[in-house]
Structure formats: C-alpha cells, structure tokens
Write an enzyme that holds these catalytic residues in place. Structure first.
Site, PDB file in Angstrom:
ATOM      1  N   ASP A  42       1.897   6.773   5.086  1.00 49.12           N
ATOM      2  CA  ASP A  42       0.737   5.947   4.751  1.00 49.12           C
ATOM      3  C   ASP A  42       1.170   5.504   3.352  1.00 49.12           C
ATOM      4  OD1 ASP A  42      -1.627   4.305   6.056  1.00 49.12           O
ATOM      5  OD2 ASP A  42      -2.586   5.768   4.333  1.00 49.12           O
ATOM      6  N   GLU A  64      -9.113   3.281   3.283  1.00 49.49           N
ATOM      7  CA  GLU A  64      -8.908   3.101   1.861  1.00 49.49           C
ATOM      8  C   GLU A  64      -7.769   2.242   1.128  1.00 49.49           C
ATOM      9  OE1 GLU A  64      -7.349   5.172   3.929  1.00 49.49           O
ATOM     10  OE2 GLU A  64      -5.484   4.705   3.238  1.00 49.49           O
ATOM     11  N   ASP A 102     -11.965   6.825   4.638  1.00 50.36           N
ATOM     12  CA  ASP A 102     -10.634   6.501   5.097  1.00 50.36           C
ATOM     13  C   ASP A 102     -10.599   5.376   5.793  1.00 50.36           C
ATOM     14  OD1 ASP A 102      -8.030   7.100   6.766  1.00 50.36           O
ATOM     15  OD2 ASP A 102      -9.242   7.589   8.844  1.00 50.36           O
ATOM     16  N   LYS A 146      -9.943  13.033   8.718  1.00 49.68           N
ATOM     17  CA  LYS A 146      -9.217  11.973   9.741  1.00 49.68           C
ATOM     18  C   LYS A 146      -9.546  13.837  11.606  1.00 49.68           C
ATOM     19  CE  LYS A 146      -5.946   8.818   8.457  1.00 49.68           C
ATOM     20  NZ  LYS A 146      -6.967   7.323   9.445  1.00 49.68           N
ATOM     21  N   ARG A 174      -7.612  -0.954   1.776  1.00 46.46           N
ATOM     22  CA  ARG A 174      -7.647  -1.787   1.353  1.00 46.46           C
ATOM     23  C   ARG A 174      -8.753  -2.278  -0.122  1.00 46.46           C
ATOM     24  NH1 ARG A 174     -12.086  -2.249   6.576  1.00 46.46           N
ATOM     25  NH2 ARG A 174     -10.195  -1.277   6.817  1.00 46.46           N
ATOM     26  N   LYS A 200       1.099  -1.515  -0.101  1.00 48.98           N
ATOM     27  CA  LYS A 200      -0.218   0.024  -0.299  1.00 48.98           C
ATOM     28  C   LYS A 200       1.092   1.083  -0.094  1.00 48.98           C
ATOM     29  CE  LYS A 200      -3.296   2.583   3.688  1.00 48.98           C
ATOM     30  NZ  LYS A 200      -3.763   2.693   4.168  1.00 48.98           N
ATOM     31  N   ASP A 203      -2.653  10.575   3.731  1.00 47.38           N
ATOM     32  CA  ASP A 203      -4.083   9.831   4.161  1.00 47.38           C
ATOM     33  C   ASP A 203      -4.921  10.675   4.694  1.00 47.38           C
ATOM     34  OD1 ASP A 203      -6.129   8.130   4.920  1.00 47.38           O
ATOM     35  OD2 ASP A 203      -5.397   6.792   6.030  1.00 47.38           O
TER      36      ASP A 203
HETATM   37  N1  BES Z   1      -3.256   4.722   7.378  1.00 45.98           N
HETATM   38  C1  BES Z   1      -4.473   4.202   7.894  1.00 45.98           C
HETATM   39  C2  BES Z   1      -4.494   3.489   9.011  1.00 45.98           C
HETATM   40  C3  BES Z   1      -3.392   3.605  10.758  1.00 45.98           C
HETATM   41  C4  BES Z   1      -3.684   4.274  11.487  1.00 45.98           C
HETATM   42  C5  BES Z   1      -1.833   3.590  10.315  1.00 45.98           C
HETATM   43  C6  BES Z   1      -3.265   4.999  12.168  1.00 45.98           C
HETATM   44  C7  BES Z   1      -1.657   4.104  11.102  1.00 45.98           C
HETATM   45  C8  BES Z   1      -1.559   4.961  12.661  1.00 45.98           C
HETATM   46  C9  BES Z   1      -5.582   3.699   7.468  1.00 45.98           C
HETATM   47  O1  BES Z   1      -5.958   4.412   6.329  1.00 45.98           O
HETATM   48  C10 BES Z   1      -7.256   3.851   8.897  1.00 45.98           C
HETATM   49  O2  BES Z   1      -7.287   5.052   8.554  1.00 45.98           O
HETATM   50  N2  BES Z   1      -7.734   2.546   8.664  1.00 45.98           N
HETATM   51  C11 BES Z   1      -8.429   3.235   9.586  1.00 45.98           C
HETATM   52  C12 BES Z   1     -10.078   2.272   8.929  1.00 45.98           C
HETATM   53  C13 BES Z   1     -11.098   2.167  10.177  1.00 45.98           C
HETATM   54  C14 BES Z   1     -12.045   3.480   9.089  1.00 45.98           C
HETATM   55  C15 BES Z   1     -12.764   0.917   9.547  1.00 45.98           C
HETATM   56  C16 BES Z   1      -8.474   2.841  10.940  1.00 45.98           C
HETATM   57  O3  BES Z   1      -8.006   2.310  11.141  1.00 45.98           O
HETATM   58  O4  BES Z   1      -8.950   3.678  11.595  1.00 45.98           O
HETATM   59 ZN    ZN Z   2      -4.499   4.844   5.241  1.00 45.00          ZN
HETATM   60 ZN    ZN Z   3      -7.216   6.182   5.889  1.00 47.17          ZN
END
Ligand code: BES
Ligand code: ZN
Ligand code: ZN
Length: 510
Positions: free
Chosen positions: A302, A363, A361, A291, A365, A279, A284
């Site tokens: 990210d 994204e 968010d 966020k 996947r 990825k 992000d």
């Molecule tokens: N890039 C983030 C995941 C992340 C969060 C990496 C904190 C490192 C530290 C990912 O794209 C994301 O935002 N995931 C969300 C998923 C949720 C909306 C189901 C998350 O983990 O909050």
């Molecule tokens: Zn992300």
């Molecule tokens: Zn995200």
C-alpha cells in the site's frame, strides 16, 4: 542481514551477433511464420536445430514464450534462446520491451552472466526510432532480470551477483542510436528496480521513518535532488490533520517526505513546476475498520504509489528535464489501537476542509488530501497523484491497468501519451459532480467514503477537492500495485508500476 539484490548491466556492442561470445543469445521470433535473416543464419550454423524446434511445434513464437537451443563451435554463444513476439502486424514497442523481459528472465534463470540481445532486429526500420527501441530493450532487460531475494538465505552463493546484457547490432549507425536509448533505459530501469525492492520490503522493515531515511539517502547521493522530511511534531504544527489522524494508531510515526528536482543552469528562468504526490501507507490493516485476514499481507504494497514517486524522482534526476519537479510522499502506517482515529471522528485537514471519518480503511485519501494541498502551496503548475487507493478500481479495470481521473481532459491526454510510450497502461475513469455528491457529509464538509458503487470515482472526486484551481489528475494503481510480478515479468513481487509512467510524463511535460 538482507543481501544485495543482483545488479543488472546493459550495454551496446557493434558487431556480428553470430560471432560475439556469450552465455545466451536471445533472438526474437514472430508467430506468423516469416522468420528473420538472423533466424535462418543461426539455423544454418546450428545444422537446422532451430527449424526443427519450430517444425515440432515446441516453439510457435507466441508472446512470452522462451525456449533454449544449445549452441555449437560455429557460433559465439553457448545457448540460443528463442523468444516469442506474437503476430508481427500487432507488434508495438511494448512487444519488444516484453520480448526483452522474457529473454532476460530466461537468461537469469539459466544463471547466464552474459546475454546477447538481438530481439530488436525485427523492429529496426522506418516505423520506429532506434533510440526508442534501445530504451525499450534495456528497460525490458531490467524488468525481466530482476529477482527479489534479499531475505532468501538458502540460495546464498549459488545465484549471480551481476547479470550483464549486451545488445548486439552490426550496423554502426543503428548501433549508435540504440546506444542513446540504452543510456535512458539504464536510468529508468535502475530507478524502477530500486522502487520494486522498496515496494517488496515488508512492513516490519519499511515504516514511515525508514522510508524517509531512504528518500534522504537517495537525495544525498543524487545530484539535482534534495529532500526535506516533516516528522510527526512538524506535521501536527502545520495542522496536517489527515496525515496525523491516519498515523496516530501506529508506534511508527507518520512523515511527510518532500523531494525536489531542480534543473541545472536554469538560473532565474521561469520553468514549469510539476507536483508528483504518492500514497505511502507502509502497511494498511484497515485500522479500527479492520480488514479481513485473508490476503492482508499484500497490504505491505500500500506504499507503492509513494515509492513509485520516489523511483520516478530518481529517474527524473538522471534524465535531467528542464522542469522543476516536487515528489511529495505522505507516509503513515494504518493500525488499530488505543491511539487510532475512529469512525465518526471529524478531522480538520491541512486545507481547512473538515472530513467526517466513516471508515478508517479509507485512509489513503486522508493522507493524500494534505499532500495535495502541500503541492498547491508549493505553487505547482500541475499535480498528479498516484495511489493504491481503492478495491473498486481493481474491480473495474483488473490488475493490468490503472485508472486515471481528472477534471481536465487535456491532462488526461498527456498521461495517456506517457502511458503509451512507457508501456504502463492507464484507462480514463470519471470523477465529476455526480461522484462528489456521494462524498458530502451532513456534519462536516466531506466524508471519507461514498456510496456502494463507483468507489474509485468517488475517491477521485474527493481528492480533486483539495487541488483548488491547480491542474490535477489522479492515478489509482490499486490493481497494478498488487499485481504479482510472476504474471507479467516472470518473477514474483511488485512490478514497480508508476516509475516509467510518471518519469515519462515529467520528462515530456510541456
Ligand atoms: N489500500 C486500500 C485499497 C486497496 C484494496 C488496494 C485492494 C489494493 C487492493 C485502501 O486503503 C482501502 O482499503 N480502500 C477501501 C475504501 C473503502 C473503505 C471505501 C476499499 O477499497 O475497500
Ligand atoms: Zn490503503
Ligand atoms: Zn485502507
């Protein structure tokens, strides 16, 4: 203009470590009191100075500790750095790697141009192959000596342009084996620091087209590597709806970066094909599901899964295993705007499966599912994806290890073996039926978020749906990707997690 990151060189020398000249001599010391012949020999030459430091309790040999003692005319080095290695009975190859990290970190802080490394001495013996030790020390020197200071103008002129490390060993036979490991370690260490620099670069420097440019340049400079990039028009034409949707909100258009390593001289022979998928969300923001502001700057990291794949491909091309490897890196910037994809949208992915977007968010996947399907189309025998995918994984495992998920325990075992060898930690998490249940949509085949709990596992279950019948594993490196390097390697920024894990996995794959 950004300045170049200081380069690191590691070599091996057969000789008497007390006599070889250098700015620093690093000596490893265990905490359980049994000091080595080298410690005693040095102590005698330095008139008991080392023993005094020990007796005063200023240095106890605890892991990560590094103290400086000044040399005299009786030894070749200007300074001795004692490096703590913890209890001898608990010592592993990673203990040695981390001792080299501490030594190199101290040496670079002291602006040492030449550092003699003797930290391997307590490890040589029946238990460890000297080649493995040489590789570990070399990797440690690269990790500990690295500084990310491309954009710091005020240190210009004061800092070293190059730091040299020499592993010194008196036994010629041991020295030869160590040297074989140094060669491997230089390939891996260089690739990992290359990845760290790109990971550390901010979103205004690294965007999808810029990352694609770096991948193309790498391939053009590396024998055995080639690179194809799909731009947004080609991504649209191929109906890669997930990657397209995530990239829509940004002025910087998405790219699908595909690297290929072909082993030399394997002509018509049928070799195994590995697909590494990473990825690369260059920033992000969360998109329309924005966020919170605090800590958002860290979302420049990210892209770390994709960049780990890039670094691993560089290492693999240098190590030349007899397998074919694809490095597939979907890259997009996740931004809010009038063109962005929205919660509620239904996206048709490259595989044909439809996904209801419930949170923009989630994204990662959405870009990985198309890239994993591409790996299936390229007829990979095994697919390993890696991503800073979920905050839930960080809640579960912290910043010190990544989660590994798969429907195949044998593949997990192989990844765990690569983890032990490389020192990049993983922990097995589930991703079976009960998690897939959470990802089913009432109005599409899948939705892009699950329930409140077990978010790392439901994300893994979602990705598994796109691997078809191909052997697949997923590594969630959200914690290790965001870990501040100051905590592990002594200098801030990315630790380059994944380069050693993935390249070791590919090189050892059977
Ligand atoms: N890039 C983030 C995941 C992340 C969060 C990496 C904190 C490192 C530290 C990912 O794209 C994301 O935002 N995931 C969300 C998923 C949720 C909306 C189901 C998350 O983990 O909050
Ligand atoms: Zn992300
Ligand atoms: Zn995200």
């Amino acid at each position: 203009m950004a300045k170049d990151i200081a380069s690191i060189r590691v070599s091996i020398k057969t000789g008497d470590v007390l006599k070889v000249k250098g700015d620093v001599l690093a000596v490893g010391v265990f905490s359980d009191g049994k000091k080595s012949a080298l410690f005693d020999g040095l102590d005698a030459k330095l008139g008991g100075a080392l023993g005094k430091v020990w007796k005063l309790g200023d240095f106890k040999g605890t892991a990560g500790q590094a103290v400086v003692v000044y040399g005299n005319e009786k030894i070749g080095a200007k300074r001795v750095v004692l490096v703590g290695m913890g209890e001898k009975k608990k010592a592993t190859v990673d203990t040695l790697r981390m001792a080299a990290v501490a030594a190199a970190n101290k040496a670079v802080s002291l602006k040492a141009k030449s550092t003699l490394l003797a930290v391997h001495q307590g490890f040589v013996g029946k238990k460890h192959d000297a080649k493995v030790l040489g590789q570990a020390v070399t990797e440690g020197a690269f990790m500990g000596g690295y500084r990310y200071d491309e954009y710091v103008t005020k240190t210009e002129g004061k800092r070293l342009k190059e730091a040299g490390f020499v592993i010194v060993e008196s036994d010629a036979k041991v020295s030869r084996s160590l040297g074989a490991g140094v060669k491997v370690g230089c390939v891996v260490g260089e690739a990992q620091n290359f990845a760290r620099t790109i990971m550390n670069r901010p979103g205004n420097v690294i965007n999808p087209p810029a990352l694609a440019g770096i991948a193309k340049k790498l391939a053009s400079q590396t024998p055995g590597l080639s690179c194809t990039v799909l731009d947004d028009k080609q991504i649209k034409a191929k109906k890669m709806g997930g990657l397209l949707a995530v990239g829509k909100g940004s002025a910087k258009k998405p790219r699908l970066i595909m690297l290929k390593y072909t082993p030399a001289g394997k002509g018509g022979a049928k070799v195994k094909t590995i697909g590494l998928v990473g990825k690369a969300v260059t920033f992000d923001s969360g998109g329309i599901s924005l966020k919170p502001g605090a800590g958002m700057h860290d979302m420049k990291f990210d892209k770390s899964g994709g960049v780990a794949v890039l670094g691993a491909m560089k290492a693999i091309a240098g190590l030349k295993p007899g397998v074919k490897v694809y490095g597939i890196i979907p890259s997009a910037e996740n931004m809010p705007g009038g063109m962005s994809y929205r919660p509620g949208d239904i996206v048709t992915t490259y595989s044909g499966k439809t996904v209801e977007i419930q949170n923009t968010d989630a994204e990662g996947r959405m870009i990985l599912c198309d890239a994993i399907h591409q790996a299936v189309k390229l007829k990979c025998d095994v697919i390993v994806d890696i991503a800073t995918l979920t905050g839930a994984c960080v809640v579960a495992l912290g910043e010190g290890m990544a989660g590994v998920m798969s429907h195949n325990d044998k593949l997990v075992k192989k990844i765990k073996a690569a983890s032990e060898k490389s020192g990049e930690k993983v922990w097995h998490l589930p991703c079976g039926e009960e998690f897939l249940e959470q990802m089913k949509s009432k109005i599409a085949d899948l939705k892009n978020i699950g329930g409140k709990w077990g978010g790392a596992c439901s994300a893994g279950a979602f990705l598994g749906e796109f691997a078809g019948d191909v052997d697949w594993a997923h590594v969630d490196m959200a914690g290790t990707g965001m870990l501040d390097g100051a905590k592990k390697y002594g200098s801030s920024g990315s630790i380059g997690y994944g380069v050693r894990l993935l390249s070791t996995f590919a090189v050892d794959y059977k």
